[in-house]
Motif scaffolding. Structure first.
Motif, PDB file in Angstrom:
ATOM      1  N   GLU A  14       3.537   6.010  -7.423  1.00 43.73           N
ATOM      2  CA  GLU A  14       3.132   4.828  -8.177  1.00 43.73           C
ATOM      3  C   GLU A  14       3.934   4.660  -9.461  1.00 43.73           C
ATOM      4  N   ASP A  25       0.843  -1.199   0.000  1.00 45.77           N
ATOM      5  CA  ASP A  25       0.000   0.000   0.000  1.00 45.77           C
ATOM      6  C   ASP A  25       0.877   1.248   0.000  1.00 45.77           C
ATOM      7  N   THR A  37      -2.600  -5.963  -7.366  1.00 50.48           N
ATOM      8  CA  THR A  37      -3.649  -5.000  -7.010  1.00 50.48           C
ATOM      9  C   THR A  37      -5.031  -5.615  -7.177  1.00 50.48           C
TER      10      THR A  37
END
Length: 582
Positions: free
Chosen positions: A535, A512, A567
């Motif tokens: 990201e 995360d 994910t």
């Protein structure tokens, strides 16, 4: 939950801040970059040993500080905070806290000086290492690659069983009974040792008491006798001087003074002006008469007998002998006599005392053995459930064919300790058809890693520690095993805050939050820094973990695919957990 960790001047770290959220936070980087500094910081906050060598060169001190939020319903933690004198969050009455009740907050800080000394603080107030360590133990759990070796120690196996069954409080109660039993046993042993030479000791004490009682000294008697001896020694001289003094007072002073007094009284009868002088002289005459009488009484009281001096000298010798043997003063001689008499009385009643202590030992031993048997039975019940739960975790860690069991030999009451008499041992078989054997004889490094992770998952689900730190627990695994370990860590992160230091891209892909730890040069010095990767930079870091410095487009594409696949799995897992919660 750990909200923020601040490190300053520790090893290669000049200053570092980590603010992980809930879920899974991973730290990656080259070997030697300083990733394990997080583990070291938690170790220091938990009261671990520090060294002046850990303070960054040129700095006066190193600082580690952590900000935690905790559930006010965590009773053990709240009790520890209360005992430490810290202000606690308000409770919503005796029934517990409300769902919207604000979390408790705790700031733990440790300062290590360049001289090696440490100071601990809780919410700004100084605290002891023991207090801080016990609190941090309830806030964060650490599993490092070195912890795998714990699995080879039977003592750790017992800890797992007791933790899994919430038996630690019952075990502590057993330890109290054990200590009480041991204390009574020691008293009985001492009394039996005394009983072996009771007759000799009793005769000796009786002789001492008799010797003191026959002389019968009195407190201060030696001082009085010393004064009396001096008077006897000089009696002739004192009598001679006393008689001469009396004669002088009576004949040379008393008779003339009596005449003067009589004359002044007659004068005062004729002239009041001399009345005061007449009264003063009369008073002096009366005082002189009293002195004469006192001198007579003194002379009458003086002994004039050589035998009396011998008696006093002999008595003084007796008292001196007692003082040489039993104390420098008569007061101490008398104290010794009282103590000797008390011990003599005890010896006289030793048979009864022995019987009483033997009965108490038997009673306490029965209580201890009953508690140990109850704890042992509870452990066996827990072990059955524990084996099933660990087996389920191993199946999800690509060890479906493995077998795990707990061997618990019959207890031996004669070898009972504060922990009870149970000595459980974990046994394992990774391959079908192979017999169960102790871990040290059959488990590989990768299997130990997964078994440790399985145990952590089982224990973490029932304890109240919200934060779990993994330091390269993925050592020795790859391929399908790595995928299964990554999946298990993500599952654990579904209900715990997990901080994972890893070299496996499969684990890093499910983060995360992804932090990159790296070394750099600043002003000619090496420092360790940590950055949270956006990201768009994560695929490149995963590609580096896969191929090293030679990152190709194919590797980058695979890293991107790995992140996307993970994910999607996380979303499915979240939906499944929410559905289960409903």
């Amino acid at each position: 939950m750990l909200k923020e960790l601040w490190i300053k001047n520790l090893a290669l770290v000049e200053e570092l801040r980590l603010s992980p959220g809930s879920g899974l936070a991973v730290l990656t980087g080259e070997t030697g970059a300083g990733k394990s500094i997080i583990l070291q910081a938690v170790h220091l906050l938990a009261g671990g040993r520090a060294s002046a060598d850990w303070v960054r060169g040129g700095a006066e001190q190193a600082t580690v500080e952590a900000f935690f939020e905790f559930d006010p319903g965590h009773e053990e933690l709240v009790q520890l905070l209360s005992a430490a004198g810290l202000e606690l969050p308000d409770k919503d009455g005796p029934q517990g806290h409300a769902k919207d009740e604000p979390a408790g907050e705790l700031i733990v800080k440790r300062i290590i000086s360049a001289k090696g000394k440490s100071r601990f603080y809780l919410n700004g107030s100084m605290a002891t290492a023991a207090t801080v360590g016990s609190l941090v133990e309830h806030l964060v759990s650490v599993a490092s690659q070195h912890d795998h070796q714990q699995l080879l120690q039977p003592r750790y196996h017992l800890e797992c069983i007791d933790a899994a069954g919430n038996l630690l409080e019952q075990r502590q109660a057993l330890a109290v009974l054990f200590d009480q039993w041991q204390e009574v046993k020691n008293r009985l042993l001492q009394l039996r040792t005394q009983e072996q030479d009771k007759e000799q000791r009793r005769d000796f004490l009786a002789f001492q008491c008799r010797e003191i009682e026959e002389i019968a000294p009195e407190a201060g008697e030696d001082e009085r006798l010393a004064e009396q001896k001096d008077r006897l020694k000089f009696a002739d001289t004192l009598i001679d001087l006393g008689r001469k003094s009396y004669a002088a007072l009576a004949e040379k002073i008393g008779t003339p003074l009596a005449a003067v007094r009589k004359n002044l009284q007659e004068m005062a009868a004729r002239d009041e002006g001399i009345g005061k002088l007449a009264e003063d002289v009369a008073g002096a005459a009366f005082v002189l008469e009293d002195a004469q009488m006192e001198l007579v009484r003194y002379l009458d009281g003086l002994p004039n007998d050589a035998a009396a001096l011998d008696q006093v000298t002999a008595r003084i010798d007796q008292l001196q002998k007692l003082k040489r043997k039993y104390g420098p003063t008569l007061e101490e001689v008398l104290t010794f006599a009282r103590q000797a008499r008390a011990e003599l009385d005890t010896l006289e009643n030793m048979d009864a005392a022995l019987a009483e202590l033997e009965a108490e030992v038997a009673r306490r031993e029965a209580e201890l053995m009953a508690a140990a048997a109850e704890l042992s039975a509870a452990r066996r019940r827990v072990a059955d459930d524990f084996v099933a739960r660990v087996g389920a975790e191993l199946s999800s860690l690509a060890l479906a064919q493995a077998r795990f069991a707990v061997q618990m030999p019959a207890g031996e009451p004669a070898r009972i300790t504060r922990l009870g008499w149970d000595k459980p041992e974990f046994v394992f078989s990774a391959n079908p058809g192979e017999e169960l054997r102790p871990l040290a004889r059959v488990a590989s490094g990768g299997e130990l890693s997964r078994l440790m992770l399985a145990l952590k998952c089982v224990l973490a689900r029932q304890d109240k520690v919200e934060s779990v730190v993994f330091d390269e627990v993925d050592a020795g695994i790859s391929g399908q095993a790595a995928e299964s370990v990554a999946r298990k860590i993500r599952q654990l992160a579904g209900h715990h805050q997990v901080i994972c230091i890893t070299h496996l891209p499969q684990i890093a892909a499910g983060a995360d939050e992804h932090y990159l730890v790296a070394k750099s040069q600043r002003n000619g010095r090496t420092i360790t820094e940590i950055d949270r990767l956006p990201e768009k930079r994560r695929p490149h870091e995963l590609a580096r973990m896969l191929d090293g410095a030679a990152v190709s487009d194919k590797t980058l594409a695979y890293a991107t695919e790995l992140i996307n696949r993970t994910t999607a799995e996380k979303k499915q897992l979240t939906a499944k957990m929410r559905g289960g919660a409903k």
